[in-house]
Scaffold this motif. Structure first.
Motif, short mmCIF file in Angstrom:
data_model
loop_
_atom_site.label_atom_id
_atom_site.label_comp_id
_atom_site.label_asym_id
_atom_site.label_seq_id
_atom_site.Cartn_x
_atom_site.Cartn_y
_atom_site.Cartn_z
N LEU A 39 0.84 -1.20 0.00
CA LEU A 39 0.00 0.00 0.00
C LEU A 39 0.87 1.26 0.00
O LEU A 39 0.56 2.27 -0.64
N LEU A 40 2.00 1.16 0.69
CA LEU A 40 2.92 2.31 0.76
C LEU A 40 3.47 2.64 -0.63
O LEU A 40 3.51 3.80 -1.04
N ALA A 41 3.85 1.57 -1.34
CA ALA A 41 4.40 1.80 -2.70
C ALA A 41 3.34 2.40 -3.61
O ALA A 41 3.62 3.31 -4.40
N ILE A 42 2.10 1.90 -3.47
CA ILE A 42 1.00 2.45 -4.30
C ILE A 42 0.78 3.92 -3.97
O ILE A 42 0.65 4.76 -4.85
N ALA B 31 1.17 7.06 -6.42
CA ALA B 31 0.00 7.93 -6.66
C ALA B 31 0.37 9.39 -6.40
O ALA B 31 0.00 10.28 -7.18
N ILE B 32 1.10 9.64 -5.31
CA ILE B 32 1.49 11.03 -4.99
C ILE B 32 2.49 11.55 -6.00
O ILE B 32 2.38 12.69 -6.47
N ASN B 33 3.46 10.72 -6.39
CA ASN B 33 4.41 11.13 -7.45
C ASN B 33 3.65 11.50 -8.72
O ASN B 33 3.96 12.48 -9.38
N GLY B 34 2.67 10.66 -9.07
CA GLY B 34 1.88 10.91 -10.27
C GLY B 34 1.09 12.21 -10.18
O GLY B 34 0.98 12.96 -11.15
N LEU B 35 0.57 12.47 -8.97
CA LEU B 35 -0.20 13.70 -8.76
C LEU B 35 0.70 14.93 -8.86
O LEU B 35 0.31 15.96 -9.46
N ILE B 36 1.90 14.80 -8.30
CA ILE B 36 2.84 15.94 -8.35
C ILE B 36 3.23 16.23 -9.80
O ILE B 36 3.13 17.37 -10.27
N ILE B 37 3.63 15.20 -10.51
CA ILE B 37 4.05 15.41 -11.90
C ILE B 37 2.85 15.84 -12.76
O ILE B 37 2.97 16.70 -13.63
N GLY B 38 1.69 15.26 -12.43
CA GLY B 38 0.47 15.63 -13.16
C GLY B 38 0.11 17.09 -12.97
O GLY B 38 -0.41 17.74 -13.89
N SER B 39 0.38 17.64 -11.78
CA SER B 39 0.04 19.05 -11.54
C SER B 39 0.92 19.96 -12.39
O SER B 39 0.46 21.00 -12.88
N PHE B 40 2.18 19.58 -12.60
CA PHE B 40 3.05 20.38 -13.50
C PHE B 40 2.56 20.27 -14.94
O PHE B 40 2.52 21.26 -15.67
N GLY C 14 14.31 20.52 2.28
CA GLY C 14 14.03 19.39 3.19
C GLY C 14 12.98 18.45 2.63
O GLY C 14 12.76 18.40 1.42
N ARG C 15 12.35 17.72 3.56
CA ARG C 15 11.34 16.76 3.12
C ARG C 15 10.18 16.74 4.11
O ARG C 15 10.33 17.16 5.27
N VAL C 16 9.09 16.24 3.61
CA VAL C 16 7.90 16.16 4.45
C VAL C 16 7.57 14.70 4.66
O VAL C 16 7.59 13.91 3.71
N GLU C 17 7.34 14.32 5.92
CA GLU C 17 7.01 12.91 6.22
C GLU C 17 5.55 12.82 6.66
O GLU C 17 5.13 13.51 7.58
N ILE C 18 4.80 12.00 5.95
CA ILE C 18 3.41 11.73 6.34
C ILE C 18 3.35 10.24 6.63
O ILE C 18 3.29 9.42 5.70
N GLY C 19 3.41 9.87 7.93
CA GLY C 19 3.53 8.46 8.30
C GLY C 19 4.83 7.92 7.71
O GLY C 19 5.91 8.50 7.92
N GLU C 20 4.71 6.87 6.93
CA GLU C 20 5.91 6.30 6.32
C GLU C 20 6.23 6.94 4.97
O GLU C 20 7.25 6.65 4.36
N LEU C 21 5.31 7.76 4.51
CA LEU C 21 5.50 8.42 3.21
C LEU C 21 6.47 9.58 3.33
O LEU C 21 6.33 10.42 4.23
N ILE C 22 7.45 9.64 2.45
CA ILE C 22 8.41 10.75 2.47
C ILE C 22 8.33 11.47 1.12
O ILE C 22 8.47 10.85 0.06
N ILE C 23 8.07 12.78 1.18
CA ILE C 23 7.98 13.57 -0.05
C ILE C 23 8.99 14.70 0.05
O ILE C 23 9.08 15.36 1.09
N SER C 24 9.73 14.93 -1.04
CA SER C 24 10.72 16.01 -0.97
C SER C 24 10.00 17.37 -0.97
O SER C 24 9.00 17.57 -1.67
N GLY C 25 10.52 18.28 -0.16
CA GLY C 25 9.87 19.58 0.06
C GLY C 25 9.74 20.40 -1.21
O GLY C 25 8.70 21.04 -1.43
N ASP C 26 10.80 20.40 -2.06
CA ASP C 26 10.75 21.24 -3.26
C ASP C 26 9.62 20.80 -4.18
O ASP C 26 8.87 21.61 -4.72
N ARG C 27 9.45 19.47 -4.31
CA ARG C 27 8.38 18.96 -5.19
C ARG C 27 7.00 19.25 -4.62
O ARG C 27 6.09 19.65 -5.34
#
Lengths: 300, 243
Positions: free
Chosen positions: A3-6, A10-19, A133-146
């Motif tokens: 579920l974490l990988a999904i 999904a979040i990577n796709g949303l980020i790139i999709g927003s650009f 930096g980065r943002v951690e949501i539970g086990e999810l890690i997202i880079s701050g710049d993105r």
């Protein structure tokens, strides 16, 4: 797949999709109102990246203000391009307006690309990001710049959609995109609407370039691949359709994100990344030639 | 009566085809004029030039003593020249009320509430109040014609150019449209009406101008037009007219 990988994909796709959505939305607004495909859209994206970089590196302006400067600068550049080069298409001064539109925007693309190469050189520049930096949501890690860049993109898309739907200037722009001739008899200045549309389209492309700059570097050729994806998205969503551009961008972002992890060899998966959108496009056009939100006699 | 619109030696050609051949006309404020002629006689070309969609090859147009040749259609709409097309022109993906307000607010001369108030009154006059929040794409052909009338009135026109307004309209609705046209004309709006429906032209208009191959062949009352041999020839051909 966990579920974490999904969730990550999904979040990577949303980020790139927003650009992608930001770039495609600009293209759709320009096409909707002016009925032209802007082949210089990628270079406006690139100019946004450089405007952001220069505002920070040369003027010492903080990133958030630099973003606003890049957007304003690209609006002015877009409005100037419309007034000088695009307007003759609709004033009857050009014998072959369709061919002129292709040639002039293509020539502008080549000119801006070479101008950037001459002025800035082909070397990559990396401006300061909106957030470190980065943002951690539970086990999810997202880079701050993105995350910051994607959030800014989503806010801007919401502002543009709101303005088009609920302000009278926006309604006038939508009206022109539906029927130029009718707009004129309604007393709407189609020239002003064209200027606003090209300026807005350029500003959106510029914002996308400014937001992506700190993530993937600013280089003269940075707009080439994103704009090809924007063309795919606007055709996928239905030419000139605003909801189509946004939904198409989200679909493309998700397809690229998930298709990459479905191929076992990671290097091969990444190498094929730019082909996934084309596969989706071909599949959609086979089933629905007018695109997802297009109509067969679409005027806007 | 003062001349509101003067068309002076207007010529327009498309390739080798002469659409208007030095046409000279003058329309007084408050007139209701029928403009007739067989297909290709130059009626719509004349309207397209007056409303700014075409540029004349030669000649001048004066509206309220100001030359208007070369003025863009949206500026002419703003100075009081309202126009309809053969094919109804409304924004089908906007609601009825949005269609009205796009017209009213695009020059920022009045506030939203003032424009809404005016739009509401016009919609009521045209019996469209219950459809105000309906998308124009959901309207019937007749309702679209009325919406077109309504959005023209939103611009507070002084000169109205109506191109085939009765095409495909139910007789009952046509009667209602007659009443609207008469009411607006009585209020001082000059109306130039193009129609192939001779019954409508002769019932509504006090002056009828007939064009044929870009020339004015008759300019007179309905009775004079009916009796004119040139008009009969233009419509029926020389052989049938003399029969």
């Amino acid at each position: 797949m966990s579920l974490l990988a999904i969730s990550e994909q999904a979040i990577n796709g949303l980020i790139i999709g927003s650009f992608y959505a930001l770039t495609a939305l600009g293209l759709a607004v320009i096409f909707g109102v002016l009925r032209i495909v802007n082949f210089a859209h990628g270079e406006l994206y690139m100019l946004g990246g450089y405007a952001y970089y220069l505002a920070i590196a040369s003027l010492g302006i903080p990133p958030l203000a630099a973003i606003l400067i890049a957007v304003a600068a690209l609006f002015v550049i877009g409005a100037a391009i419309e007034g000088l080069l695009i307007r003759p298409i609709h004033t009857g001064k050009i014998d072959r307006p369709d061919e002129y539109a292709i040639m002039i925007t293509f020539a502008l693309s080549v000119f801006l690309l070479n101008l950037a190469n001459s002025v800035f050189g082909p070397w990559p520049q990396r401006p300061e990001p909106l957030m470190r930096g980065r943002v951690e949501i539970g086990e999810l890690i997202i880079s701050g710049d993105r995350l910051a860049a994607a959030s800014a993109a989503i806010v801007m898309i919401a502002i543009v959609v709101f303005a088009l739907r609920y302000t009278w200037a926006g309604k006038a722009v939508r009206a022109v995109s539906q029927d130029r001739q009718a707009a004129e008899i309604y007393g709407i200045s189609v020239q002003r609407a064209g200027l606003i549309a090209f300026g807005t389209g350029a500003a959106l492309a510029g914002l996308a370039g400014a937001l992506i700059g700190p993530v993937f570097n600013v280089v003269p050729i940075m707009g080439v691949v994103p704009v090809i994806k924007a063309y795919i998205i606007v055709v996928l969503g239905g030419l000139g359709s605003i909801p189509g551009a946004i939904i198409g961008a989200i679909i493309l972002g998700q397809v690229e994100s998930f298709a990459t992890i479905l191929i076992p060899d990671p290097s091969r998966a990444l190498a094929y990344k730019d082909a996934y959108g084309l596969i989706v496009l071909v599949a959609v056009l086979l089933l629905r030639p007018q695109g997802l939100f297009g109509t067969k006699d679409r005027r806007a | 009566m003062a001349e509101q619109l003067v068309v002076d030696r207007l010529t327009k050609t498309f390739g080798g085809i002469v659409a208007l051949n030095g046409v000279e006309l003058a329309f007084s404020a408050g007139e209701l004029i029928g403009l007739i002629g067989p297909n290709g006689s130059g009626k719509t070309t004349l309207l397209n030039i007056v409303s700014g969609y075409y540029t004349a090859d030669r000649g001048q147009i004066t509206y309220e003593n100001q030359p208007i040749a070369g003025t863009s259609p949206h500026k002419l709409a703003r100075i009081g020249i309202g126009r309809s097309f053969q094919v109804t022109k409304v924004f089908r993906r906007l609601t009825v009320m949005e269609n009205m307000l796009v017209s009213g607010l695009s020059d920022w001369s009045e506030t939203r509430s003032q424009a809404s108030e005016r739009a509401t009154a016009i919609l009521e006059d045209l019996k469209l109040t219950r459809l105000r929040d309906e998308r124009a794409s959901n309207l019937s052909g007749g309702q679209l014609k009325l919406l077109e009338f309504a959005r023209i009135m939103m611009l507070q026109p002084k000169l109205l150019l109506l191109d085939e307004p009765f095409g495909g309209v139910h007789p009952e609705l046509k009667r209602f449209m007659y009443d609207c046209i008469r009411k607006w004309n009585a209020a001082g709006i000059t109306i130039i009406l193009i129609s192939h429906d001779m019954g409508s032209i002769f019932e509504l208009c006090r002056r009828v101008v007939t064009l044929s191959y870009g020339d004015i062949i008759c300019d007179g009352t309905p009775e004079e037009t009916r009796a004119d041999k040139g008009v009969l020839e233009a419509y029926l051909g020389e052989h049938h007219a003399s029969a």
